[in-house]
Design an enzyme around this catalytic site. Structure first.
Site, PDB file in Angstrom:
ATOM      1  N   SER A 114       0.946  -1.504  -0.003  1.00 55.74           N
ATOM      2  CA  SER A 114      -0.012   0.008   0.138  1.00 55.74           C
ATOM      3  C   SER A 114       1.015   1.338   0.233  1.00 55.74           C
ATOM      4  CB  SER A 114      -0.481  -0.094   1.488  1.00 55.74           C
ATOM      5  OG  SER A 114      -1.346   1.143   1.830  1.00 55.74           O
ATOM      6  N   TYR A 133      -1.753  -0.708  10.198  1.00 53.13           N
ATOM      7  CA  TYR A 133      -1.848  -0.763   9.243  1.00 53.13           C
ATOM      8  C   TYR A 133      -0.698  -0.339   8.192  1.00 53.13           C
ATOM      9  CZ  TYR A 133      -3.754  -0.988   4.050  1.00 53.13           C
ATOM     10  OH  TYR A 133      -4.165  -1.584   3.044  1.00 53.13           O
TER      11      TYR A 133
HETATM   12  P1  NAI Z   1     -11.716  -6.412  -0.693  1.00 58.94           P
HETATM   13  O1  NAI Z   1     -12.016  -6.010   0.905  1.00 58.94           O
HETATM   14  O2  NAI Z   1     -12.452  -5.939  -1.160  1.00 58.94           O
HETATM   15  O3  NAI Z   1     -10.456  -7.614  -0.492  1.00 58.94           O
HETATM   16  C1  NAI Z   1     -10.024  -7.622   0.468  1.00 58.94           C
HETATM   17  C2  NAI Z   1     -10.439  -9.275   0.495  1.00 58.94           C
HETATM   18  O4  NAI Z   1      -9.930  -9.904   1.264  1.00 58.94           O
HETATM   19  C3  NAI Z   1     -11.512  -9.876   0.673  1.00 58.94           C
HETATM   20  O5  NAI Z   1     -12.452 -10.288   0.084  1.00 58.94           O
HETATM   21  C4  NAI Z   1     -11.764 -10.446   1.614  1.00 58.94           C
HETATM   22  O6  NAI Z   1     -12.421 -11.296   2.366  1.00 58.94           O
HETATM   23  C5  NAI Z   1     -10.794 -10.922   2.617  1.00 58.94           C
HETATM   24  N1  NAI Z   1      -9.895 -11.257   3.369  1.00 58.94           N
HETATM   25  C6  NAI Z   1      -9.906 -10.642   4.167  1.00 58.94           C
HETATM   26  N2  NAI Z   1      -9.177 -11.160   5.580  1.00 58.94           N
HETATM   27  C7  NAI Z   1      -8.934 -12.418   4.799  1.00 58.94           C
HETATM   28  C8  NAI Z   1      -7.969 -13.523   5.516  1.00 58.94           C
HETATM   29  N3  NAI Z   1      -7.675 -13.379   6.962  1.00 58.94           N
HETATM   30  N4  NAI Z   1      -7.761 -14.318   4.830  1.00 58.94           N
HETATM   31  C9  NAI Z   1      -8.100 -14.344   3.674  1.00 58.94           C
HETATM   32  N5  NAI Z   1      -8.984 -13.643   3.071  1.00 58.94           N
HETATM   33  C10 NAI Z   1      -8.929 -12.779   3.878  1.00 58.94           C
HETATM   34  O7  NAI Z   1     -10.053  -4.796  -0.305  1.00 58.94           O
HETATM   35  P2  NAI Z   1      -9.354  -5.142  -1.714  1.00 58.94           P
HETATM   36  O8  NAI Z   1      -9.503  -3.711  -1.487  1.00 58.94           O
HETATM   37  O9  NAI Z   1      -9.653  -5.426  -3.048  1.00 58.94           O
HETATM   38  O10 NAI Z   1      -7.810  -5.202  -1.049  1.00 58.94           O
HETATM   39  C11 NAI Z   1      -6.660  -6.390  -1.026  1.00 58.94           C
HETATM   40  C12 NAI Z   1      -5.551  -5.864  -0.944  1.00 58.94           C
HETATM   41  O11 NAI Z   1      -5.290  -4.902  -1.043  1.00 58.94           O
HETATM   42  C13 NAI Z   1      -5.244  -5.372   0.333  1.00 58.94           C
HETATM   43  O12 NAI Z   1      -4.305  -6.430   0.714  1.00 58.94           O
HETATM   44  C14 NAI Z   1      -5.275  -3.967   1.049  1.00 58.94           C
HETATM   45  O13 NAI Z   1      -4.436  -3.921   2.021  1.00 58.94           O
HETATM   46  C15 NAI Z   1      -5.021  -4.055  -0.720  1.00 58.94           C
HETATM   47  N6  NAI Z   1      -4.741  -1.551  -0.677  1.00 58.94           N
HETATM   48  C16 NAI Z   1      -6.654  -1.623  -0.617  1.00 58.94           C
HETATM   49  C17 NAI Z   1      -5.703  -0.266  -1.011  1.00 58.94           C
HETATM   50  C18 NAI Z   1      -8.042   0.377  -1.034  1.00 58.94           C
HETATM   51  O14 NAI Z   1      -7.670   0.965  -1.080  1.00 58.94           O
HETATM   52  N7  NAI Z   1      -8.819  -0.509  -2.038  1.00 58.94           N
HETATM   53  C19 NAI Z   1      -5.017   0.723  -0.655  1.00 58.94           C
HETATM   54  C20 NAI Z   1      -3.785  -0.162  -0.633  1.00 58.94           C
HETATM   55  C21 NAI Z   1      -3.514  -1.275  -0.795  1.00 58.94           C
END
Ligand code: NAI
Length: 253
Positions: free
Chosen positions: A146, A159
């Site tokens: 991130s 985070y």
């Molecule tokens: P999202 O919340 O839409 O998707 C995250 C997914 O990870 C969900 O399907 C959730 O069920 C799953 N998850 C949560 N805990 C878990 C676990 N213990 N084991 C397996 N799966 C688990 O969020 P997004 O935005 O798609 O996030 C993906 C990655 O991108 C994350 O690592 C997040 O920190 C990172 N990120 C997101 C940003 C944003 O602004 N959306 C910015 C920078 C990084």
């Protein structure tokens, strides 16, 4: 298909694939010929998205994997080997945010939760992916860090600590496994309009957050996934250990 983005026959495992970046990346890789093992802690969600992708004719299996459990991460990699014989691409994408709060209010439970999923979850994924890639003599890993992994994130200190650790893992892995032809990179997105952001920020707040970026807006998931595809491209063979900001210019300001 443009050879730069031709993933035909490549086997990819993706964590956190039920929604957001992970789901969109799975759809884009499947369109370009990859075989997939998609996983998420949300079992129903990941099966549903895999059914949609399977309906397009792609080869895909879905499974529950809580990345904070080492055995679950092993089972995900084992499934790819059993079903498809190898792992060419590992995407350690699963991650969670925490409620915004000042550093002096962050307690041990929040730290433990952040580290269990956002740090140990990435190491567990890498561990089993690398064990298989060493046998193959090649592979590409993409970790999702991130902008909070590059600089300070006000009111998001736990985070930020965790996402900085992902960069440490990425760079160390790249140095350790460069000779083994395993490329390990990370992306560092700014706020992007997945559920992680839209769940807490309404349109007005999104507008305010976007004004912090030179491009004056937040990211769209497809813009992040486009870069993920380019980093994972079979033609991208000399780039490793890089942590690429996708941030509308935030890190340049
Ligand atoms: P999202 O919340 O839409 O998707 C995250 C997914 O990870 C969900 O399907 C959730 O069920 C799953 N998850 C949560 N805990 C878990 C676990 N213990 N084991 C397996 N799966 C688990 O969020 P997004 O935005 O798609 O996030 C993906 C990655 O991108 C994350 O690592 C997040 O920190 C990172 N990120 C997101 C940003 C944003 O602004 N959306 C910015 C920078 C990084």
């Amino acid at each position: 298909m443009d050879p730069l983005l031709n993933f035909t026959g490549k086997v990819a495992v993706i964590t956190g694939a039920a929604q957001g970046f992970g789901k969109l990346l799975a759809q884009e890789l499947a369109k370009r010929g990859a075989k997939l093992v998609v996983s998420d802690i949300n079992e129903q969600g990941v099966h549903q998205m895999a059914d949609e992708i399977a309906a397009t004719g792609a080869e895909i299996i879905a499974m529950k994997c809580d990345v904070s459990k080492s055995d679950d991460c092993k089972a995900m990699v084992d499934a790819a080997i059993e079903e498809f014989g190898r792992v060419d691409i590992g995407v350690n994408n699963a991650g969670i945010a925490h409620e915004f709060m000042p550093l002096h209010d962050i307690d041990e439970a929040i730290l433990d939760h952040q580290f269990a999923i956002n740090v140990k979850g990435v190491q567990f994924g890498m561990r089993y992916q690398i064990q298989q890639m060493l046998k193959q003599g090649e592979g590409a890993i993409l970790n999702v860090s991130s902008m909070a992994g590059i600089g300070g994130a006000p009111r998001g200190s736990a985070y930020s600590m965790a996402k900085h650790a992902v960069i440490g893992l990425t760079k160390t892995g790249a140095v350790e496994y460069g000779r083994s032809n395993i490329r390990i990179n990370a992306i560092c997105p700014f706020f992007t309009l997945t559920a992680m952001v839209t769940n807490f920020a309404d349109k007005e707040m999104q507008g305010k957050m976007g004004r912090n970026a030179p491009m004056n807006r937040l990211g769209e998931p497809k813009e992040i996934v486009a870069m993920m595809l380019m980093i994972l491209s079979p033609a991208n063979t000399y780039m490793t250990g890089q942590c690429i900001a996708i941030d509308g210019g935030v890190s340049a300001a």
